[in-house]
Design an enzyme around this catalytic site. Structure first.
Site, PDB file in Angstrom:
ATOM      1  N   HIS A 174      45.137-103.565  12.784  1.00 12.68           N
ATOM      2  CA  HIS A 174      44.329-104.153  11.710  1.00 12.68           C
ATOM      3  C   HIS A 174      44.441-103.415  10.372  1.00 12.68           C
ATOM      4  O   HIS A 174      44.604-102.196  10.327  1.00 12.68           O
ATOM      5  CB  HIS A 174      42.847-104.184  12.133  1.00 12.68           C
ATOM      6  CG  HIS A 174      42.317-102.794  12.391  1.00 12.68           C
ATOM      7  ND1 HIS A 174      41.734-102.040  11.405  1.00 12.68           N
ATOM      8  CD2 HIS A 174      42.343-102.035  13.506  1.00 12.68           C
ATOM      9  CE1 HIS A 174      41.389-100.865  11.915  1.00 12.68           C
ATOM     10  NE2 HIS A 174      41.754-100.836  13.185  1.00 12.68           N
ATOM     11  N   HIS A 213      61.347-102.286   7.975  1.00 10.49           N
ATOM     12  CA  HIS A 213      61.720-102.647   9.350  1.00 10.49           C
ATOM     13  C   HIS A 213      60.873-101.796  10.300  1.00 10.49           C
ATOM     14  O   HIS A 213      60.956-100.568  10.268  1.00 10.49           O
ATOM     15  CB  HIS A 213      63.214-102.379   9.558  1.00 10.49           C
ATOM     16  CG  HIS A 213      63.689-102.662  10.952  1.00 10.49           C
ATOM     17  ND1 HIS A 213      64.991-102.453  11.335  1.00 10.49           N
ATOM     18  CD2 HIS A 213      63.061-103.147  12.060  1.00 10.49           C
ATOM     19  CE1 HIS A 213      65.134-102.792  12.604  1.00 10.49           C
ATOM     20  NE2 HIS A 213      63.970-103.196  13.073  1.00 10.49           N
TER      21      HIS A 213
HETATM   22  C1  LIG Z   1      66.078 -90.204  12.345  1.00 16.08           C
HETATM   23  C2  LIG Z   1      67.522 -90.654  12.351  1.00 16.08           C
HETATM   24  C3  LIG Z   1      67.713 -91.770  11.309  1.00 16.08           C
HETATM   25  C4  LIG Z   1      68.325 -89.430  11.934  1.00 16.08           C
HETATM   26  O1  LIG Z   1      69.644 -89.735  11.866  1.00 16.08           O
HETATM   27  P1  LIG Z   1      70.636 -88.819  10.975  1.00 16.08           P
HETATM   28  O2  LIG Z   1      70.279 -88.988   9.532  1.00 16.08           O
HETATM   29  O3  LIG Z   1      72.029 -89.167  11.383  1.00 16.08           O
HETATM   30  O4  LIG Z   1      70.238 -87.353  11.322  1.00 16.08           O
HETATM   31  P2  LIG Z   1      70.842 -86.329  12.385  1.00 16.08           P
HETATM   32  O5  LIG Z   1      71.305 -87.054  13.614  1.00 16.08           O
HETATM   33  O6  LIG Z   1      71.808 -85.478  11.635  1.00 16.08           O
HETATM   34  O7  LIG Z   1      69.568 -85.472  12.794  1.00 16.08           O
HETATM   35  C5  LIG Z   1      68.987 -84.501  11.948  1.00 16.08           C
HETATM   36  C6  LIG Z   1      68.087 -83.648  12.816  1.00 16.08           C
HETATM   37  O8  LIG Z   1      67.004 -84.439  13.313  1.00 16.08           O
HETATM   38  C7  LIG Z   1      67.014 -84.472  14.749  1.00 16.08           C
HETATM   39  N1  LIG Z   1      66.672 -85.845  15.139  1.00 16.08           N
HETATM   40  C8  LIG Z   1      67.317 -86.970  14.768  1.00 16.08           C
HETATM   41  N2  LIG Z   1      66.675 -88.055  15.231  1.00 16.08           N
HETATM   42  C9  LIG Z   1      65.608 -87.583  15.921  1.00 16.08           C
HETATM   43  C10 LIG Z   1      64.562 -88.228  16.621  1.00 16.08           C
HETATM   44  N3  LIG Z   1      64.501 -89.569  16.686  1.00 16.08           N
HETATM   45  N4  LIG Z   1      63.615 -87.454  17.201  1.00 16.08           N
HETATM   46  C11 LIG Z   1      63.664 -86.099  17.120  1.00 16.08           C
HETATM   47  N5  LIG Z   1      64.646 -85.435  16.447  1.00 16.08           N
HETATM   48  C12 LIG Z   1      65.601 -86.166  15.862  1.00 16.08           C
HETATM   49  C13 LIG Z   1      68.421 -84.071  15.146  1.00 16.08           C
HETATM   50  O9  LIG Z   1      68.455 -83.514  16.435  1.00 16.08           O
HETATM   51  C14 LIG Z   1      68.757 -83.072  14.055  1.00 16.08           C
HETATM   52  O10 LIG Z   1      68.096 -81.863  14.334  1.00 16.08           O
HETATM   53  P3  LIG Z   1      68.771 -80.436  14.026  1.00 16.08           P
HETATM   54  O11 LIG Z   1      69.071 -80.414  12.543  1.00 16.08           O
HETATM   55  O12 LIG Z   1      67.728 -79.440  14.443  1.00 16.08           O
HETATM   56  O13 LIG Z   1      70.025 -80.406  14.838  1.00 16.08           O
HETATM   57  C15 LIG Z   1      67.976 -91.198  13.734  1.00 16.08           C
HETATM   58  O14 LIG Z   1      68.223 -90.151  14.647  1.00 16.08           O
HETATM   59  C16 LIG Z   1      66.950 -92.151  14.329  1.00 16.08           C
HETATM   60  O15 LIG Z   1      66.062 -91.775  15.099  1.00 16.08           O
HETATM   61  N6  LIG Z   1      67.080 -93.438  13.924  1.00 16.08           N
HETATM   62  C17 LIG Z   1      66.215 -94.510  14.368  1.00 16.08           C
HETATM   63  C18 LIG Z   1      67.035 -95.514  15.173  1.00 16.08           C
HETATM   64  C19 LIG Z   1      66.213 -96.689  15.598  1.00 16.08           C
HETATM   65  O16 LIG Z   1      65.055 -96.591  15.961  1.00 16.08           O
HETATM   66  N7  LIG Z   1      66.828 -97.846  15.529  1.00 16.08           N
HETATM   67  C20 LIG Z   1      66.156 -99.094  15.854  1.00 16.08           C
HETATM   68  C21 LIG Z   1      67.075-100.250  15.571  1.00 16.08           C
HETATM   69  S1  LIG Z   1      66.383-101.775  16.025  1.00 16.08           S
END
Ligand SMILES: CC(C)(COP(=O)(O)OP(=O)(O)OC[C@H]1O[C@@H](n2cnc3c(N)ncnc32)[C@H](O)[C@@H]1OP(=O)(O)O)[C@@H](O)C(=O)NCCC(=O)NCCS
Length: 199
Positions: free
Chosen positions: A125, A134
């Site tokens: 709410h 998104h």
């Molecule tokens: C957050 C996100 C965008 C980061 O991606 P990125 O920019 O490529 O970043 P990296 O993979 O280089 O990660 C950076 C740091 O965050 C950490 N990290 C990334 N995603 C994380 C998550 N979801 N939870 C916890 N830690 C995360 C990595 O381990 C890394 O840590 P470190 O620097 O200590 O090694 C991606 O991991 C994510 O979660 N995307 C969401 C995807 C999603 O939900 N899609 C739905 C589609 S319908």
């Protein structure tokens, strides 16, 4: 309904249209090498004279691309709500937005333009979800949360009540957000911590 974008996200939108008994009149895409999607023909470049008085949805998952494409569309935007979604009569869903299977939008929520509320996401709410946001599958947005334009909330993330999230930020999958989030950051983990900036 016409679609712009022959993407994976478009496949889900086609499923929603089909199950709602709506007709997929055509799919446009700038990539002319794509000729079909799920057996539907992809008709090539967007042409408003084909859409005429019908409606179109931008079927592109990237928030930034959706915003860019929205600037060049001259046709009316449609709104799409899967029949399994629960959307309160006391909420507003603006044109171009898509509410997917089993999503819940509770009373007094404002959903902006070209928003995706993905599969099984919950928006409680009094939330304000701005344009081009998104909310990914299974994310939970508790009551009175503000989500700024273009922000992506990752799959399964939880945002506790009353938090204000800025524009064009990214909340990692599974994160738990317990404090306000600024614009243009990537935040991950439980509790959420900022790991980088974007743009
Ligand atoms: C957050 C996100 C965008 C980061 O991606 P990125 O920019 O490529 O970043 P990296 O993979 O280089 O990660 C950076 C740091 O965050 C950490 N990290 C990334 N995603 C994380 C998550 N979801 N939870 C916890 N830690 C995360 C990595 O381990 C890394 O840590 P470190 O620097 O200590 O090694 C991606 O991991 C994510 O979660 N995307 C969401 C995807 C999603 O939900 N899609 C739905 C589609 S319908």
């Amino acid at each position: 309904m016409y679609l712009y974008g022959a993407s994976g996200h478009a496949k889900v939108i086609i499923g929603i249209l089909k199950s709602n008994g709506q007709i997929i009149q055509g799919i446009f895409d700038d990539n002319l090498s794509i000729i079909s999607l799920l057996n539907y023909p992809v008709t090539g470049l967007y042409d408003p004279s084909i859409v005429k008085d019908d409606q179109i949805i931008i079927s592109i998952g990237s928030n930034e691309l959706r915003q860019n494409v929205s600037k060049k569309i001259l046709s009316d935007f449609g709104t799409l709500i899967h029949k399994s979604a629960l959307v309160s009569d006391f909420s507003t869903i603006n044109p171009g937005s898509v509410i997917m299977q089993n999503a819940v939008v509770q009373p007094n929520v404002i959903v902006g333009k070209h928003v995706i509320i993905n599969t099984s996401a919950v928006v409680e709410h009094d939330c304000v979800i701005n344009d081009f946001v998104h909310i990914s599958p299974n994310a939970t947005i508790c009551g009175n949360v503000f989500v700024g334009e273009g922000t992506h909330i990752g799959a399964g993330a939880v945002v506790i009540q009353g938090v204000k999230i800025g524009k064009w930020s990214i909340i990692g999958a599974g994160s738990v957000i317990i404090q306000n989030v600024p614009d243009n950051v990537v935040i991950v983990g439980n509790p959420g911590r900022i790991v980088k900036t974007v743009h």
